[in-house]
Write a protein that holds these residues in place. Structure first.
Motif, PDB file in Angstrom:
ATOM      1  N   PRO A   1      36.409  50.381  36.146  1.00 36.41           N
ATOM      2  CA  PRO A   1      36.760  48.956  35.979  1.00 36.41           C
ATOM      3  C   PRO A   1      36.381  48.375  34.621  1.00 36.41           C
ATOM      4  CG  PRO A   1      35.722  49.314  38.111  1.00 36.41           C
ATOM      5  CD  PRO A   1      35.593  50.612  37.341  1.00 36.41           C
TER       6      PRO A   1
ATOM      7  N   TRP B   1      42.326  49.442  32.893  1.00 35.90           N
ATOM      8  CA  TRP B   1      42.144  49.213  34.326  1.00 35.90           C
ATOM      9  C   TRP B   1      42.398  47.747  34.657  1.00 35.90           C
ATOM     10  CZ3 TRP B   1      39.350  46.307  37.787  1.00 35.90           C
ATOM     11  CH2 TRP B   1      39.302  46.777  39.103  1.00 35.90           C
ATOM     12  N   MET B   2      41.853  46.848  33.827  1.00 35.51           N
ATOM     13  CA  MET B   2      42.017  45.408  34.078  1.00 35.51           C
ATOM     14  C   MET B   2      43.493  45.027  33.967  1.00 35.51           C
ATOM     15  SD  MET B   2      42.603  42.204  32.635  1.00 35.51           S
ATOM     16  CE  MET B   2      42.065  41.936  30.969  1.00 35.51           C
TER      17      MET B   2
ATOM     18  N   GLU C   1      45.391  46.261  37.001  1.00 32.18           N
ATOM     19  CA  GLU C   1      45.025  45.561  38.256  1.00 32.18           C
ATOM     20  C   GLU C   1      45.556  44.129  38.255  1.00 32.18           C
ATOM     21  OE1 GLU C   1      42.022  43.406  38.584  1.00 32.18           O
ATOM     22  OE2 GLU C   1      42.060  43.364  40.770  1.00 32.18           O
TER      23      GLU C   1
END
Ligand code: 6PG
Length: 236
Positions: free
Chosen positions: A86, A91-92, A95
């Motif tokens: 994360p 990843w951010m 997501e």
């Protein structure tokens, strides 16, 4: 060493009263630029900013209508951590936005920073070196005036002859090992937007406006940069 300054930096300041208003402004302009780029040449290349500030913008883009199949996603920098960690900027973005829109996965290009700074930089160079100019580059601003993973004191990465993608060691903002596009590479763009929110950025913004040198001031695209900043007590 010549710090990168092929053209003096031109900054257009856009002030918003809140982080949500800033995100709406940036998301709106991004969608407009994408629409025109895709109309003109059937593709839109965008470099994403890391850190926390862009999340609200990314969440708005997730809910937007766009010709997603013509979008090509790159990253301005990445922390050396596994892809599913994360703390990764990829990843951010995934997501908050990318996992929710039909951009072909083959057109989303995370930086392979899990390979380490040197190998990650080497691999990503091959990917970006034949892109003459990105359509849009999104960047954040750190309290010390850093942007992407270009930090004060690491002047080689701001130099006029820096490589397109550079390994970063001993970054003052954890984690210490990163990979970043250089100032020179980030400047080869039609448009550059800085997304700046948080009281902790006020001093960096003030120093930047006063003409102080800092990594953010080394991003010098021909058409100048647009700095979207939250300043409480304004109207928009
Ligand atoms: C990173 C970012 C970094 C970030 C600024 C602002 O990997 O940390 O690329 O340059 O954009 O530090 O971060 P915030 O938006 O979280 O304040």
């Amino acid at each position: 060493m010549t710090i990168y300054h092929e053209v003096p930096q031109q900054v257009r300041w856009h002030v918003s009263a809140s982080a949500d208003a800033l995100a709406a402004a940036v998301a709106g302009r991004t969608l407009e630029l994408a629409h025109h780029a895709i109309e003109r040449r059937g593709a839109f290349t965008i470099v994403l900013a890391g850190g926390a500030t862009p999340r609200v913008t990314y969440e708005l883009l997730r809910r937007a209508e766009a010709a997603w199949s013509q979008w090509h996603i790159y990253f301005g920098d990445e922390r050396c951590a596994p892809p599913d960690d994360p703390q990764r900027n990829s990843w951010m973005a995934d997501e908050a936005w990318l996992a929710g829109v039909p951009i072909p996965r083959s057109q989303i290009h995370p930086i392979p920073a899990e390979l380490g700074p040197e190998q990650g930089a080497q691999r990503y160079t091959a990917l970006v070196s034949d892109i003459v100019a990105f359509d849009l580059v999104l960047l954040g601003l750190g309290e010390d005036g850093h942007t992407a993973s270009l930090f004060p004191g690491h002047d080689a990465n701001l130099a006029i002859d820096a490589a397109d993608v550079v390994p970063v060691f001993a970054a003052p903002k954890p984690p210490p090992f990163r990979v970043s596009l250089s100032a020179r590479r980030l400047s080869r763009a039609e448009h550059v937007f800085f997304l700046i929110a948080g009281a902790d950025k006020a001093s960096a913004v003030q120093r930047w406006r006063a003409g102080d040198s800092m990594p953010a001031a080394s991003i010098r695209p021909t058409a100048g940069v647009d700095a979207f900043v939250v300043e409480r007590g304004t109207s928009s």
